[in-house]
Design an enzyme around this catalytic site. Sequence first.
Site, PDB file in Angstrom:
ATOM      1  N   ASP A 124       0.501  -1.359  -0.365  1.00  7.76           N
ATOM      2  CA  ASP A 124       0.020   0.165  -0.261  1.00  7.76           C
ATOM      3  C   ASP A 124       1.123   1.356   0.117  1.00  7.76           C
ATOM      4  OD1 ASP A 124      -3.598   0.479   0.923  1.00  7.76           O
ATOM      5  OD2 ASP A 124      -2.113   2.118   0.936  1.00  7.76           O
ATOM      6  N   ASN A 183     -12.858  -2.907   2.429  1.00  9.47           N
ATOM      7  CA  ASN A 183     -13.645  -2.304   2.634  1.00  9.47           C
ATOM      8  C   ASN A 183     -14.106  -1.942   0.894  1.00  9.47           C
ATOM      9  OD1 ASN A 183     -12.790  -1.143   4.932  1.00  9.47           O
ATOM     10  ND2 ASN A 183     -11.246   0.178   3.401  1.00  9.47           N
ATOM     11  N   GLN A 231     -14.531   2.813   0.919  1.00 11.22           N
ATOM     12  CA  GLN A 231     -13.807   2.400   0.343  1.00 11.22           C
ATOM     13  C   GLN A 231     -13.338   3.530  -0.458  1.00 11.22           C
ATOM     14  OE1 GLN A 231     -15.663  -0.435  -2.833  1.00 11.22           O
ATOM     15  NE2 GLN A 231     -13.543  -0.987  -3.972  1.00 11.22           N
ATOM     16  N   SER A 232     -11.543   3.593  -1.042  1.00 18.95           N
ATOM     17  CA  SER A 232     -11.698   5.202  -1.659  1.00 18.95           C
ATOM     18  C   SER A 232     -11.358   4.089  -3.121  1.00 18.95           C
ATOM     19  CB  SER A 232     -10.896   5.809  -0.640  1.00 18.95           C
ATOM     20  OG  SER A 232      -9.463   4.875  -0.757  1.00 18.95           O
ATOM     21  N   HIS A 243     -10.256  -5.463  -3.759  1.00 19.29           N
ATOM     22  CA  HIS A 243      -8.472  -5.608  -2.661  1.00 19.29           C
ATOM     23  C   HIS A 243      -9.138  -5.895  -1.564  1.00 19.29           C
ATOM     24  CE1 HIS A 243     -10.026  -1.283  -2.287  1.00 19.29           C
ATOM     25  NE2 HIS A 243      -8.778  -0.641  -1.025  1.00 19.29           N
ATOM     26  N   HIS A 257      -6.869  -5.698   1.618  1.00 23.63           N
ATOM     27  CA  HIS A 257      -6.002  -5.133   3.169  1.00 23.63           C
ATOM     28  C   HIS A 257      -5.357  -6.383   3.901  1.00 23.63           C
ATOM     29  CE1 HIS A 257      -7.130  -0.405   2.394  1.00 23.63           C
ATOM     30  NE2 HIS A 257      -8.112  -1.266   1.840  1.00 23.63           N
TER      31      HIS A 257
END
Length: 128
Positions: free
Chosen positions: A32, A87, A94-95, A100, A102
């Site tokens: 990340d 997320n 969630q951006s 995905h 994490h």
Amino acid sequence: MQKDDCIFCQIAKGEIPAQVVYEDDQVIAFDDLEPLMPVHTLIIPKEHYSDVADDVPEDVLGHLFSCVQKVADIKGIHQDGFRCLINTGENASQSVRHLHIHVLGGGLMPRPNDQDWGSAASNAETDA
Ligand code: DGP
């Protein structure tokens, strides 16, 4: 199918550089950009799915999750434990709208509590 305007699709295609931890024909894992823990790696399918609830085929989900242990082994966090987080959508903040996982580790992570989770979590406890 991949999306031209998706940053994680671009990473999957090698168009944007990333610190790659693991890769195979279906999946790529990379560190990340804004790590929250000493180890913070993202595992994504190379195909574009916006999130875990985007009708992702079971074999894709299965393979994605099978890579968690590989990443934990590569990063040396398997024995001491780690956290997986997905997320999903607006309420989860969630951006990046590309599925995905994490993988977080390398130190003790407290269990989330009301203070961390904000007012919605407090309300949920009051209503229960
Ligand atoms: P989420 O909020 O669950 O959608 O997490 C998205 C994560 O993606 C966030 O922790 C930061 C990370 N991220 C965003 N853009 C990039 C990038 O270009 N490269 C890498 N390596 N990580 C990124």
